[in-house]
Design a protein around this motif. Structure first.
Motif, PDB file in Angstrom:
ATOM      1  N   THR A  13       8.070 -27.136  44.551  1.00 37.95           N
ATOM      2  CA  THR A  13       8.876 -28.525  44.284  1.00 37.95           C
ATOM      3  C   THR A  13       9.927 -28.951  44.871  1.00 37.95           C
ATOM      4  O   THR A  13      10.873 -28.467  44.199  1.00 37.95           O
ATOM      5  N   PRO A  15      12.272 -31.904  44.924  1.00 39.84           N
ATOM      6  CA  PRO A  15      12.636 -33.880  44.396  1.00 39.84           C
ATOM      7  C   PRO A  15      13.655 -33.705  45.032  1.00 39.84           C
ATOM      8  O   PRO A  15      14.615 -32.807  45.166  1.00 39.84           O
ATOM      9  N   THR A  17      15.806 -36.119  44.088  1.00 41.96           N
ATOM     10  CA  THR A  17      16.662 -36.850  42.866  1.00 41.96           C
ATOM     11  C   THR A  17      16.652 -35.947  41.534  1.00 41.96           C
ATOM     12  O   THR A  17      15.358 -35.181  41.023  1.00 41.96           O
ATOM     13  N   ASP A  19      16.188 -37.023  38.582  1.00 43.23           N
ATOM     14  CA  ASP A  19      14.497 -38.219  37.808  1.00 43.23           C
ATOM     15  C   ASP A  19      13.531 -37.264  38.332  1.00 43.23           C
ATOM     16  O   ASP A  19      12.667 -37.055  37.986  1.00 43.23           O
ATOM     17  N   GLU A  20      13.327 -37.349  39.789  1.00 49.99           N
ATOM     18  CA  GLU A  20      12.274 -36.704  40.010  1.00 49.99           C
ATOM     19  C   GLU A  20      11.517 -35.318  39.331  1.00 49.99           C
ATOM     20  O   GLU A  20      10.854 -34.822  39.354  1.00 49.99           O
ATOM     21  N   ALA A  21      13.119 -34.509  39.669  1.00 49.54           N
ATOM     22  CA  ALA A  21      13.263 -33.680  39.303  1.00 49.54           C
ATOM     23  C   ALA A  21      12.487 -33.391  37.370  1.00 49.54           C
ATOM     24  O   ALA A  21      11.758 -32.226  37.600  1.00 49.54           O
ATOM     25  N   ALA A  23      10.539 -34.805  36.076  1.00 52.43           N
ATOM     26  CA  ALA A  23       9.698 -35.563  36.524  1.00 52.43           C
ATOM     27  C   ALA A  23       8.318 -34.918  36.685  1.00 52.43           C
ATOM     28  O   ALA A  23       6.994 -34.744  36.307  1.00 52.43           O
ATOM     29  N   ALA A  24       8.944 -33.423  37.519  1.00 50.53           N
ATOM     30  CA  ALA A  24       8.228 -32.031  38.261  1.00 50.53           C
ATOM     31  C   ALA A  24       7.743 -31.802  36.901  1.00 50.53           C
ATOM     32  O   ALA A  24       7.065 -30.855  37.277  1.00 50.53           O
ATOM     33  N   ILE A  60      19.091 -32.219  46.110  1.00 51.33           N
ATOM     34  CA  ILE A  60      19.474 -33.247  44.726  1.00 51.33           C
ATOM     35  C   ILE A  60      21.686 -33.712  45.205  1.00 51.33           C
ATOM     36  O   ILE A  60      21.851 -33.279  44.740  1.00 51.33           O
TER      37      ILE A  60
END
Length: 299
Positions: A13, A15, A17, A19-21, A23-24, A60
């Motif tokens: 994955t 990401p 950002t 926060d996306e990282a 979440a992943a 990121i």
């Protein structure tokens, strides 16, 4: 990802950002975050690690630079050693730039990151004693946009660990605007892993000397008594450079003895066991590095 372990990761994955990282990682608890991969991929190639999934942090952008914040520098965890070694960064935090330039050959400096150095927490990580001497803190990103800040030394000592789904996002470093230096010894000529390293910074505002020794223990060591002793002998209001050479020599020996102490005497009252030759050599190396580091900072 590697010719030696073609089935190491089934999912990758990427990401965009922080926060996306996070979440992943929350969605895939078995996933492993990867930035430069200098340590992680070595573990994969040697068969020590078989991650079920990878979360790549290379896209990121928010963690790949730095900015000023309330007398501090806020450094992104994705900063590479090569970027920290450039002159503009060296003008900001000289000791950290020196450590980055000494981190290894170009391929390591171009890939390895500040955050990776912290999270891997290898005893030979060159940035670690510098961050300990600067009393830096890390800002950790967690689920649902949460952020918390802890001293780098707490993370390295295991006093406060990363929780599931958390990532080191930034490092906050105080800007002392005072001399600081980093020196290391290796087992060969040229870039290599430290056998010992010393970071030393002066803090005129607090009339203090802060020193951290790396590679001789699982985490950087602060010889606090040696720091206080030498700080009491420095003329902070006059010419700091006028310090007796015997003082710098004694400081080096004080630091070395604190970090590599003599064995405790046996409980049965018999003769104490002497330090082995390798430990004696290491103590002399640390003493020489600490002496030179203090001398350079005061020059």
């Amino acid at each position: 990802m590697t010719t030696h372990a073609p089935q190491a990761a089934h999912t990758v994955t990427l990401p965009g950002t922080l926060d996306e990282a996070v979440a992943a990682l929350a969605a895939m608890p078995a996933a492993v975050p990867v930035a430069g991969g200098t340590d992680l991929m070595a573990a994969v190639n040697s068969g020590l690690l078989r991650p079920a999934a990878l979360v790549g942090l290379g896209r990121i952008s928010e963690i790949r630079g730095w900015r000023y914040l309330d007398g501090h520098a806020l450094l992104g965890a994705g900063l590479t050693h090569a970027r920290m070694g450039r002159p503009d960064f060296a003008a900001l935090i000289p000791a950290l730039a020196a450590a980055a330039r000494a981190a290894g050959p170009p391929q390591i400096r171009n890939a390895g990151t500040l955050g990776g150095n912290i999270v891997t927490a290898a005893p030979t990580g060159d940035a670690l004693p510098v961050l300990a001497a600067l009393e830096a803190t890390v800002i950790i990103a967690g689920p649902e946009g949460s952020r918390r800040e802890i001293p780098v030394s707490h993370l390295l000592a295991g006093v406060d660990l990363l929780r599931p789904g958390e990532l080191v996002g930034f490092v906050r470093v105080p800007l002392l605007h005072a001399p600081q230096t980093f020196l290391k010894a290796t087992g060969r000529t040229g870039p290599g892993r430290s056998t010992a390293s010393v970071a030393l910074v002066l803090d005129p505002a607090r009339r203090g000397v802060r020193c951290a020794v790396g590679a001789v223990a699982p985490m950087p060591l602060r010889p606090l008594e040696a720091e206080r002793w030498v700080a009491s002998l420095i003329d902070w209001d006059g010419d700091r450079g006028h310090l007796d050479p015997q003082v710098t020599t004694a400081f080096g020996e004080y630091v070395a003895a604190a970090c590599i102490p003599d064995p405790l005497p046996p409980e049965d009252g018999s003769e104490p066991v002497p330090l082995p030759p390798a430990a004696i050599h290491l103590r002399r190396t640390v003493a020489a590095l600490a002496r030179r580091a203090l001398g350079r900072a005061l020059a």
